[in-house]
Design a protein around this motif. Sequence first.
Motif, PDB file in Angstrom:
ATOM      1  N   ASP A 121     137.657  88.983  44.700  1.00  0.00           N
ATOM      2  CA  ASP A 121     138.638  88.177  45.439  1.00  0.00           C
ATOM      3  C   ASP A 121     139.477  89.155  46.242  1.00  0.00           C
ATOM      4  O   ASP A 121     140.321  89.860  45.690  1.00  0.00           O
ATOM      5  CB  ASP A 121     139.511  87.373  44.479  1.00  0.00           C
ATOM      6  N   ILE A 122     139.215  89.214  47.541  1.00  0.00           N
ATOM      7  CA  ILE A 122     139.808  90.244  48.397  1.00  0.00           C
ATOM      8  C   ILE A 122     140.599  89.579  49.513  1.00  0.00           C
ATOM      9  O   ILE A 122     140.086  88.698  50.205  1.00  0.00           O
ATOM     10  CB  ILE A 122     138.718  91.150  48.999  1.00  0.00           C
ATOM     11  N   ALA A 123     141.836  89.994  49.684  1.00  0.00           N
ATOM     12  CA  ALA A 123     142.685  89.482  50.761  1.00  0.00           C
ATOM     13  C   ALA A 123     143.238  90.675  51.530  1.00  0.00           C
ATOM     14  O   ALA A 123     144.066  91.426  50.998  1.00  0.00           O
ATOM     15  CB  ALA A 123     143.817  88.628  50.197  1.00  0.00           C
ATOM     16  N   PHE A 124     142.778  90.854  52.764  1.00  0.00           N
ATOM     17  CA  PHE A 124     143.160  92.021  53.554  1.00  0.00           C
ATOM     18  C   PHE A 124     143.622  91.619  54.943  1.00  0.00           C
ATOM     19  O   PHE A 124     143.119  90.662  55.536  1.00  0.00           O
ATOM     20  CB  PHE A 124     141.978  92.988  53.708  1.00  0.00           C
ATOM     21  N   THR A 125     144.566  92.372  55.455  1.00  0.00           N
ATOM     22  CA  THR A 125     144.965  92.324  56.851  1.00  0.00           C
ATOM     23  C   THR A 125     144.849  93.742  57.392  1.00  0.00           C
ATOM     24  O   THR A 125     145.367  94.675  56.777  1.00  0.00           O
ATOM     25  CB  THR A 125     146.410  91.836  57.005  1.00  0.00           C
ATOM     26  N   PRO A 174     130.615 110.896  58.826  1.00  0.00           N
ATOM     27  CA  PRO A 174     130.479 110.225  57.528  1.00  0.00           C
ATOM     28  C   PRO A 174     131.086 110.986  56.364  1.00  0.00           C
ATOM     29  O   PRO A 174     131.366 110.397  55.316  1.00  0.00           O
ATOM     30  CB  PRO A 174     128.952 110.091  57.371  1.00  0.00           C
ATOM     31  N   ASP A 175     131.309 112.302  56.524  1.00  0.00           N
ATOM     32  CA  ASP A 175     131.875 113.093  55.434  1.00  0.00           C
ATOM     33  C   ASP A 175     133.379 113.301  55.575  1.00  0.00           C
ATOM     34  O   ASP A 175     133.975 114.091  54.841  1.00  0.00           O
ATOM     35  CB  ASP A 175     131.188 114.472  55.373  1.00  0.00           C
ATOM     36  N   SER A 176     133.993 112.592  56.509  1.00  0.00           N
ATOM     37  CA  SER A 176     135.424 112.777  56.717  1.00  0.00           C
ATOM     38  C   SER A 176     136.203 112.130  55.579  1.00  0.00           C
ATOM     39  O   SER A 176     135.679 111.353  54.789  1.00  0.00           O
ATOM     40  CB  SER A 176     135.850 112.162  58.054  1.00  0.00           C
ATOM     41  N   SER A 177     137.495 112.448  55.519  1.00  0.00           N
ATOM     42  CA  SER A 177     138.340 111.902  54.453  1.00  0.00           C
ATOM     43  C   SER A 177     138.830 110.498  54.772  1.00  0.00           C
ATOM     44  O   SER A 177     139.378 109.825  53.898  1.00  0.00           O
ATOM     45  CB  SER A 177     139.553 112.821  54.237  1.00  0.00           C
ATOM     46  N   ALA A 178     138.634 110.041  56.010  1.00  0.00           N
ATOM     47  CA  ALA A 178     139.140 108.727  56.417  1.00  0.00           C
ATOM     48  C   ALA A 178     138.126 107.635  56.070  1.00  0.00           C
ATOM     49  O   ALA A 178     137.645 106.912  56.930  1.00  0.00           O
ATOM     50  CB  ALA A 178     139.462 108.718  57.907  1.00  0.00           C
ATOM     51  N   LEU A 179     137.768 107.546  54.781  1.00  0.00           N
ATOM     52  CA  LEU A 179     136.770 106.577  54.358  1.00  0.00           C
ATOM     53  C   LEU A 179     137.380 105.234  53.998  1.00  0.00           C
ATOM     54  O   LEU A 179     136.658 104.263  53.780  1.00  0.00           O
ATOM     55  CB  LEU A 179     135.989 107.134  53.156  1.00  0.00           C
ATOM     56  N   VAL A 180     138.704 105.174  53.891  1.00  0.00           N
ATOM     57  CA  VAL A 180     139.375 103.914  53.591  1.00  0.00           C
ATOM     58  C   VAL A 180     139.775 103.247  54.902  1.00  0.00           C
ATOM     59  O   VAL A 180     140.463 103.851  55.717  1.00  0.00           O
ATOM     60  CB  VAL A 180     140.616 104.134  52.712  1.00  0.00           C
ATOM     61  N   PRO A 181     139.320 102.036  55.154  1.00  0.00           N
ATOM     62  CA  PRO A 181     139.654 101.382  56.424  1.00  0.00           C
ATOM     63  C   PRO A 181     141.144 101.100  56.518  1.00  0.00           C
ATOM     64  O   PRO A 181     141.852 101.061  55.505  1.00  0.00           O
ATOM     65  CB  PRO A 181     138.842 100.073  56.357  1.00  0.00           C
ATOM     66  N   PRO A 182     141.651 100.913  57.731  1.00  0.00           N
ATOM     67  CA  PRO A 182     143.082 100.650  57.917  1.00  0.00           C
ATOM     68  C   PRO A 182     143.421  99.220  57.495  1.00  0.00           C
ATOM     69  O   PRO A 182     143.465  98.305  58.313  1.00  0.00           O
ATOM     70  CB  PRO A 182     143.291 100.873  59.413  1.00  0.00           C
ATOM     71  N   LEU A 183     143.678  99.039  56.192  1.00  0.00           N
ATOM     72  CA  LEU A 183     143.889  97.704  55.647  1.00  0.00           C
ATOM     73  C   LEU A 183     145.132  97.668  54.778  1.00  0.00           C
ATOM     74  O   LEU A 183     145.530  98.660  54.169  1.00  0.00           O
ATOM     75  CB  LEU A 183     142.683  97.273  54.797  1.00  0.00           C
ATOM     76  N   ASN A 184     145.730  96.503  54.708  1.00  0.00           N
ATOM     77  CA  ASN A 184     146.775  96.207  53.747  1.00  0.00           C
ATOM     78  C   ASN A 184     146.361  94.964  52.969  1.00  0.00           C
ATOM     79  O   ASN A 184     145.845  94.009  53.559  1.00  0.00           O
ATOM     80  CB  ASN A 184     148.126  95.936  54.443  1.00  0.00           C
ATOM     81  N   GLY A 185     146.587  94.975  51.679  1.00  0.00           N
ATOM     82  CA  GLY A 185     146.247  93.779  50.910  1.00  0.00           C
ATOM     83  C   GLY A 185     145.909  94.116  49.482  1.00  0.00           C
ATOM     84  O   GLY A 185     146.338  95.144  48.938  1.00  0.00           O
ATOM     85  N   SER A 186     145.121  93.241  48.859  1.00  0.00           N
ATOM     86  CA  SER A 186     144.780  93.415  47.450  1.00  0.00           C
ATOM     87  C   SER A 186     143.338  93.015  47.222  1.00  0.00           C
ATOM     88  O   SER A 186     142.750  92.250  47.993  1.00  0.00           O
ATOM     89  CB  SER A 186     145.703  92.572  46.562  1.00  0.00           C
ATOM     90  N   GLY A 201     138.270  93.153  34.921  1.00  0.00           N
ATOM     91  CA  GLY A 201     139.637  92.801  35.288  1.00  0.00           C
ATOM     92  C   GLY A 201     140.312  93.838  36.161  1.00  0.00           C
ATOM     93  O   GLY A 201     141.452  94.245  35.903  1.00  0.00           O
ATOM     94  N   VAL A 202     139.629  94.270  37.216  1.00  0.00           N
ATOM     95  CA  VAL A 202     140.151  95.330  38.080  1.00  0.00           C
ATOM     96  C   VAL A 202     141.051  94.732  39.154  1.00  0.00           C
ATOM     97  O   VAL A 202     140.713  93.712  39.766  1.00  0.00           O
ATOM     98  CB  VAL A 202     138.989  96.102  38.743  1.00  0.00           C
ATOM     99  N   HIS A 203     142.182  95.360  39.383  1.00  0.00           N
ATOM    100  CA  HIS A 203     143.105  94.948  40.453  1.00  0.00           C
ATOM    101  C   HIS A 203     143.470  96.166  41.276  1.00  0.00           C
ATOM    102  O   HIS A 203     143.795  97.225  40.734  1.00  0.00           O
ATOM    103  CB  HIS A 203     144.370  94.315  39.882  1.00  0.00           C
ATOM    104  N   LEU A 204     143.405  96.017  42.598  1.00  0.00           N
ATOM    105  CA  LEU A 204     143.671  97.119  43.513  1.00  0.00           C
ATOM    106  C   LEU A 204     144.626  96.667  44.603  1.00  0.00           C
ATOM    107  O   LEU A 204     144.432  95.615  45.206  1.00  0.00           O
ATOM    108  CB  LEU A 204     142.356  97.613  44.137  1.00  0.00           C
ATOM    109  N   GLU A 205     145.653  97.470  44.855  1.00  0.00           N
ATOM    110  CA  GLU A 205     146.581  97.230  45.957  1.00  0.00           C
ATOM    111  C   GLU A 205     146.380  98.318  47.008  1.00  0.00           C
ATOM    112  O   GLU A 205     146.342  99.506  46.679  1.00  0.00           O
ATOM    113  CB  GLU A 205     148.031  97.256  45.477  1.00  0.00           C
TER     114      GLU A 205
END
Length: 227
Positions: A164-168, A184-196, A211-215
């Motif tokens: 269950d993912i909610a991102f902006t 592909p080997d850069s450190s910027a592997l996390v997309p520019p997102l806010n959410g949970s 029961g994993v939760h991520l912010e």
Amino acid sequence: MAATEPRKPRRRWRIALAIFAMVVIAVVLAIRHYTRTDRLTALIIGEARSALGADLTVGGTAHYDFWPTLHLVLAAPSLNAPNASAFIKADAIEVRVPWRILWADRYDIEQIDVIRPVLDLDALKQWLATRPASNASTPDIRFNLHLIDGNATSGGMTVAEGLDIAFTNSGDLAAWIDGVRAHPDSSALVPPLNGSADAKVLQIGTTRLEGVHLEVKDDVPPPASHE
């Protein structure tokens, strides 16, 4: 014996109900006329192709639902690179739009809900790797995205259940995709997102997490310098 007068209240109720039925029919016909699904569907398919270089296909005729908000329902959608396997399939995509589209020519999208998606991580990786390099400016894609009760697979096995993912997105997603493809080997592997993000089950190698939760907060300012 005196003749009884006609029951006027009952007659008035029948007239009122007939007028109400006519109004409802007129409103339904007007909504059907002004909310043409083909125009918004074509817009969404075109955006997927131009912004992501991916083909969005749907398995049936799109239609509008009006509860709890106005939204376009695309049945059995899939998203894939041209001539490649789909990297995401779902039961439906619900595209929330403002009520003003009933009388305006502009189509604005408020949120995209993806119902019971299945994400193929291997196909997604292949799609990112095959995106063509380009020096041209990429479109700045902005969206609110909600994935409901999704699964993810890799190597033919399920690695995530009950997603269950909610991102902006807080930045240009298309530019981030191009950056990952080029480096592909850069450190910027996390997309520019806010959410949970929540998952009932995550399988990482031999480790099972429940029961994993991520912010995710991409707009947090860096710590102040103490020079």
